[in-house]
Design a protein around this motif. Structure first.
Motif, PDB file in Angstrom:
ATOM      1  N   THR A   1      -6.025  -0.793   1.372  1.00 56.70           N
ATOM      2  CA  THR A   1      -6.475  -1.870   2.189  1.00 56.70           C
ATOM      3  C   THR A   1      -7.934  -1.610   2.926  1.00 56.70           C
ATOM      4  OG1 THR A   1      -4.513  -2.692   2.480  1.00 56.70           O
ATOM      5  CG2 THR A   1      -5.973  -3.487   4.245  1.00 56.70           C
TER       6      THR A   1
ATOM      7  N   CYS B   1      -8.933  -9.653   0.361  1.00 58.17           N
ATOM      8  CA  CYS B   1      -7.981  -8.336   0.295  1.00 58.17           C
ATOM      9  C   CYS B   1      -6.940  -8.588  -0.664  1.00 58.17           C
ATOM     10  CB  CYS B   1      -7.227  -8.361   1.855  1.00 58.17           C
ATOM     11  SG  CYS B   1      -6.290  -6.972   1.791  1.00 58.17           S
ATOM     12  N   GLN B   2      -6.795  -7.304  -1.480  1.00 55.04           N
ATOM     13  CA  GLN B   2      -5.855  -7.314  -2.709  1.00 55.04           C
ATOM     14  C   GLN B   2      -5.097  -5.905  -2.323  1.00 55.04           C
ATOM     15  OE1 GLN B   2      -7.812  -7.638  -6.322  1.00 55.04           O
ATOM     16  NE2 GLN B   2      -8.941  -9.732  -5.962  1.00 55.04           N
ATOM     17  N   GLY B   3      -4.876  -5.579  -1.186  1.00 56.42           N
ATOM     18  CA  GLY B   3      -4.337  -4.498  -0.741  1.00 56.42           C
ATOM     19  C   GLY B   3      -2.921  -4.226  -0.914  1.00 56.42           C
ATOM     20  N   CYS B   4      -2.372  -5.320  -1.409  1.00 57.20           N
ATOM     21  CA  CYS B   4      -0.767  -5.181  -1.718  1.00 57.20           C
ATOM     22  C   CYS B   4      -0.326  -6.583  -2.575  1.00 57.20           C
ATOM     23  CB  CYS B   4       0.167  -5.284  -0.426  1.00 57.20           C
ATOM     24  SG  CYS B   4       0.387  -6.961   0.202  1.00 57.20           S
TER      25      CYS B   4
ATOM     26  N   LEU C   1       1.066  -9.341  -2.172  1.00 55.17           N
ATOM     27  CA  LEU C   1       1.387 -10.489  -1.655  1.00 55.17           C
ATOM     28  C   LEU C   1       0.181 -11.542  -1.725  1.00 55.17           C
ATOM     29  CD1 LEU C   1       3.694  -9.090  -0.285  1.00 55.17           C
ATOM     30  CD2 LEU C   1       3.322 -10.309   1.777  1.00 55.17           C
ATOM     31  N   TYR C   2      -0.924 -11.122  -1.882  1.00 53.77           N
ATOM     32  CA  TYR C   2      -1.942 -12.155  -2.177  1.00 53.77           C
ATOM     33  C   TYR C   2      -1.815 -12.939  -3.469  1.00 53.77           C
ATOM     34  CZ  TYR C   2      -4.287  -9.382  -5.785  1.00 53.77           C
ATOM     35  OH  TYR C   2      -4.640  -8.754  -7.168  1.00 53.77           O
TER      36      TYR C   2
ATOM     37  N   LYS D   1      -0.906 -10.772   6.591  1.00 56.03           N
ATOM     38  CA  LYS D   1      -1.905 -11.985   6.425  1.00 56.03           C
ATOM     39  C   LYS D   1      -1.435 -12.829   5.369  1.00 56.03           C
ATOM     40  CE  LYS D   1      -4.060  -9.663   9.862  1.00 56.03           C
ATOM     41  NZ  LYS D   1      -3.548  -9.669  11.372  1.00 56.03           N
ATOM     42  N   HIS D   2      -0.484 -12.460   4.486  1.00 56.06           N
ATOM     43  CA  HIS D   2      -0.609 -13.293   3.365  1.00 56.06           C
ATOM     44  C   HIS D   2       1.103 -13.943   3.435  1.00 56.06           C
ATOM     45  CE1 HIS D   2      -4.191 -12.145   0.979  1.00 56.06           C
ATOM     46  NE2 HIS D   2      -4.112 -13.422   0.855  1.00 56.06           N
TER      47      HIS D   2
ATOM     48  N   ALA E   1       0.723  -1.790   4.077  1.00 53.16           N
ATOM     49  CA  ALA E   1      -0.487  -2.065   3.615  1.00 53.16           C
ATOM     50  C   ALA E   1      -1.458  -3.048   4.443  1.00 53.16           C
ATOM     51  CB  ALA E   1      -0.305  -2.492   2.208  1.00 53.16           C
ATOM     52  N   CYS E   2      -0.859  -3.796   5.247  1.00 50.05           N
ATOM     53  CA  CYS E   2      -1.464  -4.655   6.004  1.00 50.05           C
ATOM     54  C   CYS E   2      -2.318  -4.231   7.258  1.00 50.05           C
ATOM     55  CB  CYS E   2      -0.765  -6.208   6.084  1.00 50.05           C
ATOM     56  SG  CYS E   2      -1.918  -7.537   6.129  1.00 50.05           S
TER      57      CYS E   2
ATOM     58  N   TRP F   1      -5.896  -4.312   9.090  1.00 47.76           N
ATOM     59  CA  TRP F   1      -6.318  -5.386   9.446  1.00 47.76           C
ATOM     60  C   TRP F   1      -5.863  -5.609  11.094  1.00 47.76           C
ATOM     61  CZ3 TRP F   1     -10.172  -7.234   6.770  1.00 47.76           C
ATOM     62  CH2 TRP F   1     -10.155  -6.935   5.603  1.00 47.76           C
TER      63      TRP F   1
HETATM   64  S1  SF4 Z   1      -0.836  -9.051   2.940  1.00 47.51           S
HETATM   65 FE1  SF4 Z   1      -2.390  -7.858   3.950  1.00 47.51          FE
HETATM   66  S2  SF4 Z   1      -2.794  -6.015   2.855  1.00 47.51           S
HETATM   67 FE2  SF4 Z   1      -1.438  -7.445   1.296  1.00 47.51          FE
HETATM   68  S3  SF4 Z   1      -3.204  -8.474   0.226  1.00 47.51           S
HETATM   69 FE3  SF4 Z   1      -2.832  -9.962   2.241  1.00 47.51          FE
HETATM   70  S4  SF4 Z   1      -4.168  -9.026   3.690  1.00 47.51           S
HETATM   71 FE4  SF4 Z   1      -4.075  -7.354   2.137  1.00 47.51          FE
END
Ligand code: SF4
Length: 206
Positions: free
Chosen positions: A8, A28-31, A33-34, A98-99, A121-122, A125
């Motif tokens: 992230t 963000c594509q850190g996990c 959920l996006y 955040k997702h 992962a989030c 932020w």
């Molecule tokens: S949940 Fe957080 S870490 Fe995962 S993709 Fe969304 S912003 Fe990125």
């Protein structure tokens, strides 16, 4: 082979402000959920807010509208803030994740508790939001936010309503998530839970 996601931190901007963070978080594509959500729902509030509220994750309405706490739980939070003497426009409101994480069920999307890996992962932020805002008080709404900051052994039912020092802000207070108040089985239980939430927000206001 499981899909790999970039750290992230690689999505964080060089120059940290709430505005640059919000903009950068959209990519963000850190996990994973996006992949299922409509958009990133970043924190919102004045840059000089002294109180920061941290929830779990955006819900169905928040995912569609792109703003935190605008659904039924947000309405209840507004009422609790008003009852505690805190104007919503003076506080910064965000989520640990955040997702929106959900399970599709026919036409509906049922909220699911985000996996610990997504909370982790989030975390950059949320850490960056705290870093930039430097709030005097952080209010953790519900177990996900509380455990993200205070550790997996923290129990909101046992330890809510206490001022915790030595964490991410001079004072940290954990309390019930507004959704938990809404899920209470009867009107009496809901009233009692609402009063606890208001009492904890009053403590934060002081
Ligand atoms: S949940 Fe957080 S870490 Fe995962 S993709 Fe969304 S912003 Fe990125």
């Amino acid at each position: 082979m499981p899909q790999k996601f970039p750290p992230t931190e690689t999505f964080l901007p060089d120059n940290l402000t709430l505005r640059t963070l919000q903009r950068a978080s959209k990519a963000c594509q850190g996990c994973p959920l996006y992949l299922g959500a409509t958009q990133t729902v970043f924190g919102e509030g004045p840059t000089d807010a002294r109180v920061m509220l941290v929830g779990e994750q955006p819900g169905d309405r928040e995912d569609v509208e792109g703003h935190p706490f605008v659904g039924p739980a947000g309405k209840l939070l507004d009422e609790a803030l008003a009852a505690a003497g805190l104007a919503r426009k003076t506080v910064y409101i965000t989520n640990a994740v955040k997702h929106f994480y959900f399970e599709p069920r026919g036409k509906f999307r049922l909220h699911k508790r985000p996996p610990a890996t997504a909370v982790k992962a989030c975390r950059p932020w949320l850490a960056a939001e705290v870093d930039v805002l430097k709030p005097r008080v952080v209010v953790l709404l519900g177990a996900t936010a509380a455990q993200a900051i205070l550790g997996a052994s923290f129990r909101v039912t046992r330890d809510r309503g206490k001022v915790i020092t030595g964490s991410i802000a001079p004072a940290v207070i954990a309390t019930l998530h507004p959704s938990a108040v809404l899920r209470m089985p009867g009107a009496g239980e809901m009233d009692a839970a609402f009063r606890l939430l208001v009492a904890d927000l009053k403590l934060a206001a002081r």
